[in-house]
Scaffold this motif. Structure first.
Motif, mmCIF file in Angstrom:
data_model
loop_
_atom_site.group_PDB
_atom_site.id
_atom_site.type_symbol
_atom_site.label_atom_id
_atom_site.label_comp_id
_atom_site.label_asym_id
_atom_site.label_seq_id
_atom_site.Cartn_x
_atom_site.Cartn_y
_atom_site.Cartn_z
ATOM 1 N N ILE A 1 10.026 10.179 -6.683
ATOM 2 C CA ILE A 1 11.108 10.176 -7.670
ATOM 3 C C ILE A 1 10.754 11.283 -8.664
ATOM 4 O O ILE A 1 9.635 11.322 -9.196
ATOM 5 N N ALA A 2 11.691 12.180 -8.897
ATOM 6 C CA ALA A 2 11.458 13.249 -9.864
ATOM 7 C C ALA A 2 12.623 13.311 -10.832
ATOM 8 O O ALA A 2 13.786 13.244 -10.425
ATOM 9 N N MET A 3 12.300 13.394 -12.119
ATOM 10 C CA MET A 3 13.335 13.627 -13.124
ATOM 11 C C MET A 3 13.488 15.144 -13.193
ATOM 12 O O MET A 3 12.521 15.853 -13.488
ATOM 13 N N THR A 4 14.679 15.635 -12.879
ATOM 14 C CA THR A 4 14.852 17.078 -12.700
ATOM 15 C C THR A 4 15.997 17.624 -13.561
ATOM 16 O O THR A 4 16.912 16.889 -13.933
ATOM 17 N N ASP A 5 15.911 18.914 -13.853
ATOM 18 C CA ASP A 5 17.001 19.521 -14.641
ATOM 19 C C ASP A 5 18.138 19.973 -13.729
ATOM 20 O O ASP A 5 19.265 20.140 -14.178
ATOM 21 N N LYS A 6 17.831 20.151 -12.441
ATOM 22 C CA LYS A 6 18.857 20.558 -11.470
ATOM 23 C C LYS A 6 18.935 19.540 -10.346
ATOM 24 O O LYS A 6 17.998 18.793 -10.109
ATOM 25 N N GLN A 7 20.053 19.590 -9.618
ATOM 26 C CA GLN A 7 20.169 18.766 -8.410
ATOM 27 C C GLN A 7 19.349 19.410 -7.301
ATOM 28 O O GLN A 7 19.179 20.625 -7.281
ATOM 29 N N THR A 8 18.852 18.585 -6.396
ATOM 30 C CA THR A 8 18.086 19.125 -5.274
ATOM 31 C C THR A 8 18.944 20.094 -4.446
ATOM 32 O O THR A 8 20.165 19.921 -4.338
ATOM 33 N N GLY A 9 18.266 21.066 -3.862
ATOM 34 C CA GLY A 9 18.962 22.022 -3.002
ATOM 35 C C GLY A 9 19.076 21.538 -1.571
ATOM 36 O O GLY A 9 19.623 22.243 -0.706
ATOM 37 N N ALA A 10 18.567 20.325 -1.289
ATOM 38 C CA ALA A 10 18.655 19.789 0.082
ATOM 39 C C ALA A 10 20.120 19.775 0.505
ATOM 40 O O ALA A 10 21.014 19.473 -0.283
ATOM 41 N N ALA B 1 0.816 -1.222 0.000
ATOM 42 C CA ALA B 1 0.000 0.000 0.000
ATOM 43 C C ALA B 1 0.850 1.273 0.000
ATOM 44 O O ALA B 1 0.343 2.373 -0.202
ATOM 45 N N TRP B 2 2.153 1.145 0.218
ATOM 46 C CA TRP B 2 3.045 2.317 0.241
ATOM 47 C C TRP B 2 2.950 3.052 -1.090
ATOM 48 O O TRP B 2 2.974 2.436 -2.157
ATOM 49 N N GLU B 3 2.858 4.377 -1.019
ATOM 50 C CA GLU B 3 2.720 5.165 -2.244
ATOM 51 C C GLU B 3 3.992 5.919 -2.585
ATOM 52 O O GLU B 3 4.694 6.404 -1.702
ATOM 53 N N ILE B 4 4.237 5.995 -3.866
ATOM 54 C CA ILE B 4 5.369 6.764 -4.363
ATOM 55 C C ILE B 4 4.891 7.645 -5.518
ATOM 56 O O ILE B 4 4.147 7.193 -6.394
ATOM 57 N N ARG B 5 5.312 8.894 -5.479
ATOM 58 C CA ARG B 5 4.906 9.883 -6.473
ATOM 59 C C ARG B 5 6.002 10.021 -7.541
ATOM 60 O O ARG B 5 7.190 10.081 -7.205
ATOM 61 N N PHE B 6 5.608 10.015 -8.805
ATOM 62 C CA PHE B 6 6.576 10.217 -9.891
ATOM 63 C C PHE B 6 6.322 11.558 -10.561
ATOM 64 O O PHE B 6 5.214 11.836 -11.014
ATOM 65 N N GLU B 7 7.360 12.371 -10.618
ATOM 66 C CA GLU B 7 7.266 13.682 -11.269
ATOM 67 C C GLU B 7 8.416 13.853 -12.257
ATOM 68 O O GLU B 7 9.371 13.081 -12.241
ATOM 69 N N GLY B 8 8.262 14.867 -13.123
ATOM 70 C CA GLY B 8 9.305 15.094 -14.121
ATOM 71 C C GLY B 8 9.246 14.059 -15.238
ATOM 72 O O GLY B 8 10.210 13.834 -15.957
ATOM 73 N N ALA C 1 10.961 10.637 -19.405
ATOM 74 C CA ALA C 1 11.348 11.846 -18.664
ATOM 75 C C ALA C 1 11.018 13.084 -19.487
ATOM 76 O O ALA C 1 11.053 13.044 -20.724
ATOM 77 N N VAL C 2 10.712 14.173 -18.801
ATOM 78 C CA VAL C 2 10.474 15.440 -19.499
ATOM 79 C C VAL C 2 11.778 15.911 -20.143
ATOM 80 O O VAL C 2 12.869 15.528 -19.704
ATOM 81 N N ASP C 3 11.645 16.738 -21.189
ATOM 82 C CA ASP C 3 12.843 17.265 -21.858
ATOM 83 C C ASP C 3 13.715 18.008 -20.860
ATOM 84 O O ASP C 3 13.206 18.711 -19.992
ATOM 85 N N GLY C 4 14.995 17.848 -21.004
ATOM 86 C CA GLY C 4 15.922 18.602 -20.159
ATOM 87 C C GLY C 4 16.242 17.937 -18.837
ATOM 88 O O GLY C 4 17.014 18.474 -18.045
ATOM 89 N N ALA C 5 15.666 16.748 -18.590
ATOM 90 C CA ALA C 5 15.951 16.065 -17.321
ATOM 91 C C ALA C 5 17.398 15.572 -17.321
ATOM 92 O O ALA C 5 17.831 14.899 -18.247
ATOM 93 N N ARG C 6 18.143 15.937 -16.311
ATOM 94 C CA ARG C 6 19.542 15.510 -16.211
ATOM 95 C C ARG C 6 19.810 14.716 -14.945
ATOM 96 O O ARG C 6 20.850 14.097 -14.805
ATOM 97 N N TYR C 7 18.860 14.733 -14.011
ATOM 98 C CA TYR C 7 19.048 14.038 -12.737
ATOM 99 C C TYR C 7 17.819 13.240 -12.348
ATOM 100 O O TYR C 7 16.703 13.580 -12.738
#
Ligand code: MSS
Length: 363
Positions: free
Chosen positions: A215-224, A64-71, A139-145
């Motif tokens: 999980i997100a496909m992102t153009d930048k690294q997280t700022g965390a 039942a654990w949920e995971i969100r996918f973005e990017g 992945a969306v265009d421009g995803a690098r990470y």
């Protein structure tokens, strides 16, 4: 003398005698408990948590654990149950903390004083992340990470970015990245990131985000902070910053696991483990004279692929005396462990063979 520390509740099922308990969030495998098997038993595997783990309830109904996918072109929230119907693979891979070997840095790098035991080789079962991304329209265009977020509940009153476990890895990591729900053929325990973990074979421990909820496909690294300034290799005395190398792909490494302190004169079997890091291994050599002369060791047991470690053994005659026993691995690309270490502020990525040796009294 200091009281021996007990295992924290979430790791109470572990084999206490196989572990050095540094703190409630950090436990390493005893060098002598690493053994000569290819697979590290789950109850011997090291534990490292940056934050207290989520409550035990997270693994009560794992599907039942949920995971969100973005990017991705079709963003979606999915359950572990759904992921299990998408595909499955099983991979043997080394899980190793970035700071494994930190205790050997003479400048006293801050952080857990790991010796050799913040590493193990285990079987992960889950779905290749690339297949999931593909199924969601790519992945969306421009995803690098690939950016993965841990599912811990964050304490109130603190800037989330300053404590959250969120890591970005380059998209080339999709060659091996998976979303795993089983460890050594059993449901992934909460201790190691259950119900679902981002596992990135070939990459340092920190990138293997436990209880992954996004999980997100992102153009930048997280700022965390754990990405922006944490886990960055820099000179001693320097602060972490995004332009410094991040702890991503692991390097070639090996260490002796037996004998450790003493042995009997005569024929001896010298054991150890070796890993290529992000690629397979070519060879391991062992020296009984502190690195003056070397002999090629024999790999022991089956080759479980480029991300697994390989136990090795060398049979040699040892007359009475004191021996400095060291091992030196070479990967398939010809990278060989250096003799020394690359001193760096937080004591990351140590693979120098000299510091990892053992001094054994024979006779
Ligand atoms: N994840 C999460 N979510 N949280 C935390 O804290 N940590 C890291 C990884 N992941 C974390 C995560 C680290 S840092 C490590 S090593 C790992 O995990 C460990 O694992 P185990 O299972 O052994 O415990 Mo260093 O690089």
């Amino acid at each position: 003398a200091e009281e021996p520390k007990s295992l924290p509740d979430y790791a109470a099922w572990k084999e206490r005698s196989a572990l050095i308990v540094h703190s409630a969030n950090t436990m390493e495998t005893q060098r002598g408990a690493i053994g000569s098997g290819v697979i590290t038993p789950s109850d011997h595997l090291f534990v490292r948590n940056n934050l207290p783990p989520p409550p035990a309830s997270v693994t009560m109904d794992p599907d039942a654990w949920e995971i969100r996918f973005e990017g991705v072109n079709n963003p979606k929230t999915m359950t572990v149950g759904e992921l299990k119907s998408m595909g499955v693979t099983t991979v043997a891979a080394v899980l190793q903390c970035s700071g494994n070997g930190r205790a050997f840095f003479p400048h006293g790098a801050s952080g857990t004083q790991w010796s050799v035991g913040a590493a193990g080789c285990v079987m992960w079962t889950g779905v290749p992340l690339r297949d999931v991304i593909q199924a969601l329209g790519g992945a969306v265009d421009g995803a690098r990470y690939v950016t993965g977020t841990g599912g811990e509940t964050l304490p109130d009153g603190l800037d989330p970015a300053s404590i959250m476990v969120e890591r970005s890895i380059p998209t080339r990591a999709l060659d091996s990245a998976m979303l795993a729900w089983a460890l050594n053929d059993e449901p992934l325990p909460r201790t190691h990131g259950g119900p679902l973990r981002l596992v990135v074979p070939g990459y340092y421990g920190v990138n293997n985000v436990k209880y992954v909820k996004k999980i997100a496909m992102t153009d930048k690294q997280t700022g965390a902070k754990i990405q922006a300034s944490g886990y960055r290799v820099r000179d001693v005395g320097m602060k972490g910053a995004p332009d410094q190398p991040s702890m991503w792909e692991m390097n070639v490494k090996s260490w002796v696991t037996a004998p450790l302190q003493s042995s009997q004169p005569g024929r001896n079997l010298i054991y150890g483990v070796a890993l290529g890091g992000a690629v397979g291994l070519e060879a391991v050599e062992v020296s009984i004279d502190g690195g003056k002369t070397w002999k090629t060791a024999r790999f022991l047991g089956p080759d479980l692929g480029p991300y697994a470690w390989r136990p090795f053994v060398l049979a040699t005659d040892l007359p009475s005396g004191s021996y400095r026993i060291v091992s030196r691995a070479t990967d398939v690309n010809g990278n060989r462990q250096p003799e020394g270490r690359v001193d760096n502020e937080r004591g990351y990525g140590h693979n120098g063979w000299s510091d990892h040796g053992v001094t054994v009294a024979v006779g």
